[in-house]
Design an enzyme around this catalytic site. Sequence first.
Site, PDB file in Angstrom:
ATOM      1  N   VAL A 152       0.839  -1.199   0.000  1.00  0.00           N
ATOM      2  CA  VAL A 152       0.000   0.000   0.000  1.00  0.00           C
ATOM      3  C   VAL A 152       0.873   1.248   0.000  1.00  0.00           C
ATOM      4  O   VAL A 152       0.583   2.216  -0.708  1.00  0.00           O
ATOM      5  CB  VAL A 152      -0.926   0.007   1.235  1.00  0.00           C
ATOM      6  CG1 VAL A 152      -1.814   1.246   1.243  1.00  0.00           C
ATOM      7  CG2 VAL A 152      -1.783  -1.258   1.272  1.00  0.00           C
ATOM      8  N   GLU A 153       1.938   1.235   0.765  1.00  0.00           N
ATOM      9  CA  GLU A 153       2.774   2.419   0.932  1.00  0.00           C
ATOM     10  C   GLU A 153       3.600   2.743  -0.302  1.00  0.00           C
ATOM     11  O   GLU A 153       3.660   3.893  -0.737  1.00  0.00           O
ATOM     12  CB  GLU A 153       3.707   2.233   2.133  1.00  0.00           C
ATOM     13  CG  GLU A 153       3.034   2.344   3.483  1.00  0.00           C
ATOM     14  CD  GLU A 153       2.691   3.782   3.842  1.00  0.00           C
ATOM     15  OE1 GLU A 153       3.094   4.699   3.101  1.00  0.00           O
ATOM     16  OE2 GLU A 153       2.024   3.993   4.860  1.00  0.00           O
TER      17      GLU A 153
END
Length: 548
Positions: A152-153
């Site tokens: 996600v990051e």
Amino acid sequence: MKLTKAPFAIALVSALVLSGCQSTSPQTWFVSESEPEETNKTVAKRAPDNSAEVEPKSLQTVPEIALGTAEFHQQPVAEEPLPEQDLWQRIRQNLQFEAPDNQRLRSQRNWYVSHPEYLQRVGKRAEPFLHLIVEEIEKRKLPMDLVLLPIVESAFDPFAYSHGSAAGVWQFIPGTARHYGLDINWWYDGRRDVYAATHAALDYLEDLYAYFDGDWLHALAAYNSGQGRVGNAIRKNQRAGKPTDFWSLDLPRETRAYVPKLLALSDILRNTDEYGIVWYPIENQPSLKVVELPAQIDLAKAADMAAMPLAELHRYNAAYNRWSTAPGGPHRLLLPQQNADTFEQAIAATNPKQWLSWQRHQVQSGESLLTIAKKYHTSVDVIQQVNDISSHIIRAGEFLLIPVASNDLDDYTLSQGQRLLATQTRQRQGEKSEYVVQSGDTLWDISRIYDVGTRELAKWNGMAPGDFLRPGQKLVIWSDSKAPSQRSASLIRTVTYQVRNGDSLARIANKFNVTIGDIEKWNNINRSRYLQPGQRLTLKVDVTNVSG
């Protein structure tokens, strides 16, 4: 509910400081696979130890086998289960977060399921680092779902750099990174050190989890948008009599999607067959070995000693900005298992002085330590340390010993300088221009000159929109050559104007072909206040386009 005070470690981070956050009982999204879900609890409790105390037995009650009076019959020994061969399966068996059935999560899950090639690319990028992250999460007894957070990051890109100045697979901003022990300097950026950043990220997540009374969704939201912002949203809902679970909070758009992305990935991995997703195969064994060295080493020499390409070694050790490890450390390298053994044998057979190349430089008249450091692509403190110089004073004719790169700098393709060069020379739409930064310039100023977006300008130059510029720094700009607001960059000058009787902001703006807003921004003034004769204003003007 009680008011929770922040742990001391968290309270030190000024950008994240929060006086307190009241916890409620959100819906259960954190579930133990070994225990039934308990209503209105955020985290599953460990099973209590129900074993009763055992009283000592008398000889009469001890089985005959223990006294040697009975015939021994060997009992079959249960075999230990074999470890999982696939790392994704190991992760899957230890997932703990549940995926609620709501539109925000469904939207994220649908995107991932409809882009299986993206998950394949991310999995391939994660392969070298995934096992060491899994091991650290297991050691800390944290939810295994957190191993998916770098997807996600950063899509597991160690070189990822966001518009908010966050870097590395865990996307630390500078202030938080330094607070959790990650150095950031000319030689080294710990945010891109996957080993160090993983420990720092899990420390941070543990602190947030404790701060938010064991609510993982609140902790994850705070990891993305800040502890203070999430705490304020909780208190706002409390005052309004609204629920305070994550799904009910008024949070930034990015954060509202951030947590559902992680839960969607966890759900897809847990139910891989149902969604028809094939994850990039990763063996359940360490891919990289951590090798600690006692001194600085040239990355090209390290690659030769490890019998591997320099670019591959640098990709695993993305934190090193230059051609070597940082002089003051760390001197840690992550190397593939098969190369690590070769490397360690070579290290044992050499002296640390052989790990760098050296140049003897005679100081010329007018030179300074700074100009010499720039010439040899090193830093002033290194020259001082090597030559036992306690001040910045050097004399013409003196000789200095300077550590230098053993290869041409072009060979270090993943150094900060070479990555910036690759970014700036990448072909894009429009006509390419170069701009040399003047004192006082900002990306916003320059974007106005060329009629381009600030984010685009930052991206073309490997920066974030909020990054500071240095006088003399060279920027590239891609723009339509016919853009009406494009001006000759070399003729933009910063001038000081002395206000005269009768002047107004409108009159000055018209004279210098700038806007009133520009003048207000450059001088930190407000148009509601009158100008005073003799007042001095700073203006950035195109000297070829000034009214008489």
